[in-house]
Design an enzyme around this catalytic site. Structure first.
Site, short mmCIF file in Angstrom:
data_model
loop_
_atom_site.label_atom_id
_atom_site.label_comp_id
_atom_site.label_asym_id
_atom_site.label_seq_id
_atom_site.Cartn_x
_atom_site.Cartn_y
_atom_site.Cartn_z
CG ASN A 291 -2.03 1.02 1.13
OD1 ASN A 291 -1.99 2.04 1.81
ND2 ASN A 291 -3.02 0.78 0.28
N GLY B 260 -2.53 1.46 4.91
CA GLY B 260 -1.21 2.07 4.82
C GLY B 260 -1.25 3.50 4.33
NE ARG C 193 -3.67 4.11 -4.35
CZ ARG C 193 -4.96 4.11 -4.64
NH1 ARG C 193 -5.83 3.63 -3.76
NH2 ARG C 193 -5.41 4.60 -5.78
CB CYS C 194 -5.39 3.17 3.42
SG CYS C 194 -5.40 1.55 2.63
CG MET C 195 -3.55 6.32 6.71
SD MET C 195 -2.37 6.56 8.06
CE MET C 195 -0.81 6.46 7.17
#
EC number: 3.5.3.6
Length: 407
Positions: free
Chosen positions: A351, A394, A396-398
């Site tokens: 990620n 991770g 990218r998710c945040m």
């Protein structure tokens, strides 16, 4: 006038991004409700905030403008000038349909915009509202659910409630009930915040859609192609409806690639197993492919009589064809060792957040994956992650990228 939204790739120099700093919503997670709130453990908030601040500073050091969801939402609510309408929507979607909804509304209406937004994100405990006479049987039961409004602890994963494609956006219908209200904040910001409301922002897919779609499954490969994962959280029918919308209203989009991945929690979104790191380089979790390196990918294109769908198995070749390069490099998360690969994928080794072509932010804990990225010529910025990773997401998710430079 500069566009408020512009995403035509996964790797163009990141200019503006939306985040949510972890807050008191994380302190309303208890062991009993871990599963329903989509957590596997209870994070330590103080350390989590330090880690998130470190992550934000890493982006700011690269001259990336970082906007906070909670701040924009409060500013948009003030600009809208109608707290009650917004609050009613939030309460209605929280399944507060009895008399308690009136008490909740009256209590929250006493707050200013910043306090109201914080409380809606953190959740509202029954113990916070002054005791009143109990009239209904469910109120008299000894076993009581502790919340009037559930907390929204997944909000620091701003990637999922919405995604920018070109100069427009998908405001997503989230798959899990615990996350459904998250996209209401995005809707509020786009409609009422001066940064966005002064422009006509196309909505490619709205949160009222019948099928679930989440931003972790949406990857903008280039100006003409979007990849969407068909996953635990994104329905194939949502992908088809999104493709139809893009082909009708976004003339630059020519293809949508639907990638089928296993419907498991560890692979909940496409970006947990596949991300773009450079112009022809990608991270991938080897376990999503068979021994021949194949997986199901479907090419959706506009035809004379509706959508044309072409099934393929050679995912790497499809990506190379779309990018018009001889071949692409897949960098395996955790390498070839199945144990290391599984461990590092679980902790979001795949990620990555690209902040420029060939430059990414990753979690420090995934040493094998990070070393492989560096060997492949990628510049890697590691961020601390012992608590942030407990939410199963991770870098990218945040982040929800709002503006990238065009390649």
């Amino acid at each position: 006038m500069e566009k408020a939204l512009n995403i035509t790739s996964e790797i163009g120099k990141l200019q503006t991004v939306l985040v949510k700093r972890p807050g008191s919503e994380l302190e309303n997670i208890t062991p009993e409700y871990l599963e329903s709130l989509l957590f596997d453990d209870i994070p330590y908030l103080k350390m989590m905030q330090k880690e998130h601040d470190f992550f934000v500073k890493r982006m700011q050091d690269s001259n990336i403008e970082v906007l906070y969801l909670e701040k924009l939402a409060a500013e948009a609510l003030r600009k809208a000038g109608n707290k009650e309408t917004f609050l009613t929507k939030m309460i209605n979607e929280s399944n507060q349909m009895d008399e308690s909804a009136l008490y909740v509304r009256d209590y929250l209406m006493s707050f200013n915009e910043e306090e109201m937004i914080r409380k809606l994100m953190a959740g509202l405990k029954k113990s916070e509202i002054p005791e009143r006479k109990k009239k209904h049987l469910n109120e008299m039961m000894s076993e009581q659910y502790p919340f009037f409004l559930d907390p929204l602890p997944n909000l620091y994963f701003t990637r999922d409630p919405a995604a920018v494609i070109g100069s427009g956006v998908t405001i997503n219908k989230m798959f899990q009930p615990a996350r459904r209200r998250e996209s209401i904040f995005i809707e509020l910001i786009l409609k009422h915040h001066p940064r966005f409301s002064n422009q006509e922002v196309p909505i490619w897919s709205g949160r009222e859609e019948p099928f679930s779609l989440e931003g972790g499954d949406e990857l903008v490969l280039n100006e003409e192609t979007v990849i969407v994962g068909v996953s635990e959280r994104t329905d194939a029918r949502a992908v088809e409806r999104l493709a139809e919308s893009l082909f009708a209203r976004a003339p630059k989009i020519k293809k949508v690639l639907a990638v089928e991945i296993p419907e498991t929690r560890s692979f909940m979104h496409l970006d947990t197993v596949f991300t773009m790191v450079s112009d022809a380089q990608f991270t991938i979790h080897p376990a999503i492919q068979n021994q021949q390196g194949e997986l199901n990918v479907y090419i959706l294109e506009k035809g004379k009589n509706g959508l044309e769908i072409t099934p393929r198995r050679d995912f790497r070749r499809v990506i190379a064809e779309v990018l018009e390069v001889p071949e692409v490099e897949f960098i395996p998360c955790g390498g070839e060792d199945v144990i290391v690969s599984a461990r590092e994928q679980w902790n979001d080794g795949a990620n990555t957040l690209a902040i420029a072509p060939g430059e990414v932010i990753t979690y420090d804990r995934n040493q094998v994956s990070n070393d492989l990225l560096r060997r492949a010529g990628i510049k890697v910025h590691e961020v601390i992650s012992s608590e942030l990773s407990r939410g199963r997401g991770g870098p990218r998710c945040m982040t929800m990228p709002l503006v990238r430079e065009n390649l």
